[in-house]
Scaffold this motif. Sequence first.
Motif: not given
Length: 551
Positions: A162-179
């Motif tokens: 997924v691209n960063k531009a496709q997510l909200t800031e909080s969703a992007w941070n959660a995605k990064k934290a998931s692994g």
Amino acid sequence: MKKRISLLIAISSAMFYNNLIAQKTPTYSWKNLPKIVQPTFAKDTFNVTTFGARPDGITLNTQAINEAITTCSKKGGGVVLVPNGMWLTGPIVLKSNVNLHIKKAATLLFTEDKSQYPLVEGSYEGKSAARNQSPISATNQENIAITGQGIIDGSGDVWRAVNKAQLTESAWNAKKASGGVLKANGLTWYPSEQFMKASVENRSMLLKEGVSLQSFADMKDFLRPNLLVITKCKKVLLEGVTFQNSPAWCLHPLMSENLTLRNLTIKNPEYAHNGDGMDIESCKNFLVDGCTIDVGDDAICIKSGKDEEGRKRGMPTENGIVRNCIVYNGHGGFVVGSEMSGGARNIFVYDCTFTGTDKGLRFKSVRGRGGIVENIYAKNIFMKDIAQEAIFFDMYYFVKFATDSPRDERPVVNEGTPIFRNMRFENIVCRGANKGIFVRGLSEMPIQNIQMSNIVLDTKIGAEFIDASNITLEKVTLISENTKPVIAVNNSDSLIFNAIQYKANTALLFAIAGERSKAIQILQTDSSKAQKQIEFTEGATKEAITVNTGK
């Protein structure tokens, strides 16, 4: 010698085209729709708990569920019951005469453990490819179903980039934290290093002679499965359940016959790459009825294989009905292509609503595909907040131009030339879109024989026709913000604009361009409301058009 070769090519091309024109297909009409045969099942019920399945969301129930299905099939068929609960499982394989019934409070949750999905010979966008085994599949089976009101969840987020531009800031941070891992520029998240490497290197998943499945092991994580794949099956019913969160395409019936997809809910995130709702490929006799779709790519899509491989397969998607469907997010509401090399024909689309899709009725292909798309009928289609075009034809799918118009090249017509023809659209309303109608054919093969009537399009831009032939617009209202022009025509012929309505004080009603534009008729249309009626450019002349207001 060169002249002789050119003459032979021209004769061969003419013979090929004439053979295409002469092909006959069964005659259907609104009064004589295709008939779809429904499956039937014995009343015997096999509860998955009897085979050791547990609904705790922790126990992996793959063996128990598949054993229930196999036992049911061997004993003459019936219902395999998935009761209320959270049922964690790996891949499930459907068998003949089995109705997999999922209760309303039941969720069939497919495991995130990718080692449970072996590499298999599958299909990717119309070509043979290595894939992970689909969560649900069936091959060469008959009389099968998935019914109920429960949920089938493909755990797709663990498979997708997924691209960063496709997510909200909080969703992007959660995605990064998931692994997972980030691309070097930090703008794309990948599920794994293996996925990123295969993606960045643009590695092919296509199967070729002499290449084993094992050779794809080092990119296994990249080979996302479709949630459900039904291959070469007969009498298939999918009814009532929710399919969601697919790793790639959600529903993929392939080379199957007598399909019924009824009252389904299909959901994928907006950012789901290849997150199509349903891709009906090379299938015969199908009904899509009462489905609600909200996905990340095309919603209801008709396909039939890609390029030479699709033409060799030679199986059109044909004799279909799509009705009473609602589409929310998606790249297109009802779509044909771009992998349509086997053709598509005799399809009826009616009583549907598209709200918030990128495009409404979408037809797409490109040189090299080949295939004939014909006898497509649509009526009672209601659209709102369409991001791009309400009605869209484009034979330059994924082709980039130096300018907005296609190059004026005219290759020889051959087996790779796609043909889109013989369609009728009526009683269509769109409130809000960037453009009402866009039709762009090929210079050597125009989009042809399209009738549009009783249509109201309230859009920013009206209508545009490039390399189109024998197109009729009758009783069409184009309420466009950009009124210079309302209708643009470029290198098109035999167009009829009858009883066209438009905004008062329009700057320019028609813009006619191109020396190949000819035989254009404007009938029963009051041009006095326009500041300027017609403008000719790029070699177009006044002889190209005939005006008869009927006064």
